[in-house]
Design a protein around this motif. Sequence first.
Motif, mmCIF file in Angstrom:
data_model
loop_
_atom_site.group_PDB
_atom_site.id
_atom_site.type_symbol
_atom_site.label_atom_id
_atom_site.label_comp_id
_atom_site.label_asym_id
_atom_site.label_seq_id
_atom_site.Cartn_x
_atom_site.Cartn_y
_atom_site.Cartn_z
ATOM 1 N N THR A 142 0.947 -1.280 0.019
ATOM 2 C CA THR A 142 0.180 0.020 -0.068
ATOM 3 C C THR A 142 0.772 1.067 0.035
ATOM 4 N N MET A 143 0.857 2.111 -1.016
ATOM 5 C CA MET A 143 1.688 3.273 -1.224
ATOM 6 C C MET A 143 0.599 4.393 -0.971
ATOM 7 N N LEU A 144 1.340 5.237 0.043
ATOM 8 C CA LEU A 144 0.509 6.557 0.245
ATOM 9 C C LEU A 144 1.190 7.530 -0.335
ATOM 10 N N SER A 145 0.650 8.691 -0.950
ATOM 11 C CA SER A 145 1.285 9.785 -1.585
ATOM 12 C C SER A 145 0.676 11.041 -0.787
ATOM 13 N N GLY A 146 1.319 12.082 -0.515
ATOM 14 C CA GLY A 146 0.974 13.370 0.051
ATOM 15 C C GLY A 146 1.863 14.434 -0.457
ATOM 16 N N ASN A 147 1.513 15.736 -0.437
ATOM 17 C CA ASN A 147 2.422 16.849 -0.553
ATOM 18 C C ASN A 147 2.878 17.318 0.940
ATOM 19 N N LEU A 148 3.976 17.124 0.982
ATOM 20 C CA LEU A 148 4.858 17.475 2.217
ATOM 21 C C LEU A 148 5.277 18.911 2.185
ATOM 22 N N THR A 149 5.013 19.830 3.216
ATOM 23 C CA THR A 149 5.285 21.185 3.267
ATOM 24 C C THR A 149 6.347 21.331 4.206
ATOM 25 N N LEU A 150 7.840 21.684 4.245
ATOM 26 C CA LEU A 150 8.704 21.996 5.178
ATOM 27 C C LEU A 150 9.472 23.055 4.939
ATOM 28 N N LYS A 151 9.269 24.242 5.645
ATOM 29 C CA LYS A 151 10.034 25.350 5.288
ATOM 30 C C LYS A 151 9.107 26.172 4.470
ATOM 31 N N ASP A 152 9.853 26.720 3.234
ATOM 32 C CA ASP A 152 9.181 27.259 2.123
ATOM 33 C C ASP A 152 8.954 26.232 0.939
ATOM 34 N N ALA A 153 9.068 25.208 0.988
ATOM 35 C CA ALA A 153 9.021 24.186 -0.005
ATOM 36 C C ALA A 153 8.185 23.091 0.196
ATOM 37 N N THR A 154 7.350 22.790 -0.846
ATOM 38 C CA THR A 154 6.253 21.659 -0.763
ATOM 39 C C THR A 154 6.456 20.585 -1.870
ATOM 40 N N ASN A 155 6.740 19.408 -1.843
ATOM 41 C CA ASN A 155 7.015 18.272 -2.607
ATOM 42 C C ASN A 155 6.122 17.189 -2.350
ATOM 43 N N ASN A 156 5.894 16.423 -3.384
ATOM 44 C CA ASN A 156 4.865 15.398 -3.182
ATOM 45 C C ASN A 156 5.699 13.922 -2.961
ATOM 46 N N ILE A 157 5.415 13.347 -1.874
ATOM 47 C CA ILE A 157 6.281 12.061 -1.687
ATOM 48 C C ILE A 157 5.302 10.825 -1.613
ATOM 49 N N THR A 158 5.861 9.594 -1.831
ATOM 50 C CA THR A 158 5.141 8.471 -1.992
ATOM 51 C C THR A 158 5.850 7.445 -1.170
ATOM 52 N N PHE A 159 5.241 6.695 -0.140
ATOM 53 C CA PHE A 159 6.043 5.816 0.865
ATOM 54 C C PHE A 159 4.964 4.845 1.166
ATOM 55 N N PRO A 160 5.594 3.507 1.571
ATOM 56 C CA PRO A 160 4.815 2.292 2.004
ATOM 57 C C PRO A 160 4.214 2.468 3.263
ATOM 58 N N VAL A 161 2.801 2.028 3.437
ATOM 59 C CA VAL A 161 2.153 1.918 4.729
ATOM 60 C C VAL A 161 1.302 0.856 4.796
ATOM 61 N N SER A 162 0.962 0.724 6.205
ATOM 62 C CA SER A 162 -0.072 -0.091 6.527
ATOM 63 C C SER A 162 -1.261 0.690 7.156
ATOM 64 N N VAL A 163 -2.673 0.055 6.794
ATOM 65 C CA VAL A 163 -3.540 0.590 7.533
ATOM 66 C C VAL A 163 -4.447 -0.314 8.313
ATOM 67 N N SER A 164 -4.792 -0.268 9.416
ATOM 68 C CA SER A 164 -5.607 -1.264 10.305
ATOM 69 C C SER A 164 -6.927 -0.470 10.841
ATOM 70 N N GLN A 165 -8.082 -0.953 10.769
ATOM 71 C CA GLN A 165 -9.058 -0.426 11.522
ATOM 72 C C GLN A 165 -9.758 -1.295 12.596
ATOM 73 N N GLU A 166 -10.115 -0.765 13.576
ATOM 74 C CA GLU A 166 -10.947 -1.459 14.657
ATOM 75 C C GLU A 166 -11.864 -0.754 15.377
ATOM 76 N N ASN A 167 -13.183 -1.213 15.344
ATOM 77 C CA ASN A 167 -14.143 -0.393 15.794
ATOM 78 C C ASN A 167 -14.217 0.972 15.265
ATOM 79 N N ASP A 168 -14.051 2.085 16.131
ATOM 80 C CA ASP A 168 -14.303 3.296 15.543
ATOM 81 C C ASP A 168 -13.007 4.056 15.513
ATOM 82 N N SER A 169 -11.640 3.236 15.427
ATOM 83 C CA SER A 169 -10.358 3.817 15.294
ATOM 84 C C SER A 169 -9.863 3.195 13.993
ATOM 85 N N ILE A 170 -8.746 4.133 13.510
ATOM 86 C CA ILE A 170 -7.847 3.564 12.482
ATOM 87 C C ILE A 170 -6.326 4.194 12.714
#
Length: 217
Positions: A142-170
């Motif tokens: 599972t690859m998550l992508s998003g815009n990361l803003t640090l200081k005055d720059a924004t780039n889009n990064i993609t990295f592997p994640v795991s996602v788990s859900q239980e009852n009303d939490s994630i």
Amino acid sequence: MKKNFLSITIISALTLFIVSCKDKAKEATTVEAEAVTEVTPETVYTADAGASTIEWQGFKPTGSHNGTISLESGTLNTTDGKISGGLFTIDMASIVDLDIPADKEGNAKLVGHLKSPDFFDVEKYPTAKFEITGINETEGKTMLSGNLTLKDATNNITFPVSVSQENDSITLASETFTIDRSKWNVKFGSKSFFDDLGDKFINDDIELKIKVKAAKS
């Protein structure tokens, strides 16, 4: 005496070799910032900043430093049971170093330097942001992508994640990955900006490992 000196030299060299041969985490795929697709979420989860963690590690020829930085706030959206968006704010003033004892002068000196204009200029840029732009399955991961803003720059990064859900939490947890700080204009000791550093440089790669826990709003 010569024999002892030789033994110490060999042990030191082997130690440096082992450190340098540590398996390097893969760099997040980094491209220009991407547009965020607006999707009306089916469910919104609010991040629990106290239960979420961001671990970091930085490297230089003589060793490394590691620590944590805190999530300030965030939301994670799902649609049809799958992540469809999210926005997180990181408190840059919360940088903590863990490898130097907290009561040692070197700890405060390092943290102060990281917060200074040489690195993340926390006074001018008190927060960083990460906004999800997409999530997909690639080669069984599972690859998550998003815009990361640090200081005055924004780039889009993609990295592997795991996602788990239980009852009303994630829970969203990343594998260890790296970002290249030079792409966010963090210049101090970087060979990407200075060619006269010799062995006094600091690696551009920063290792990150993230876990976000959130509850249904």
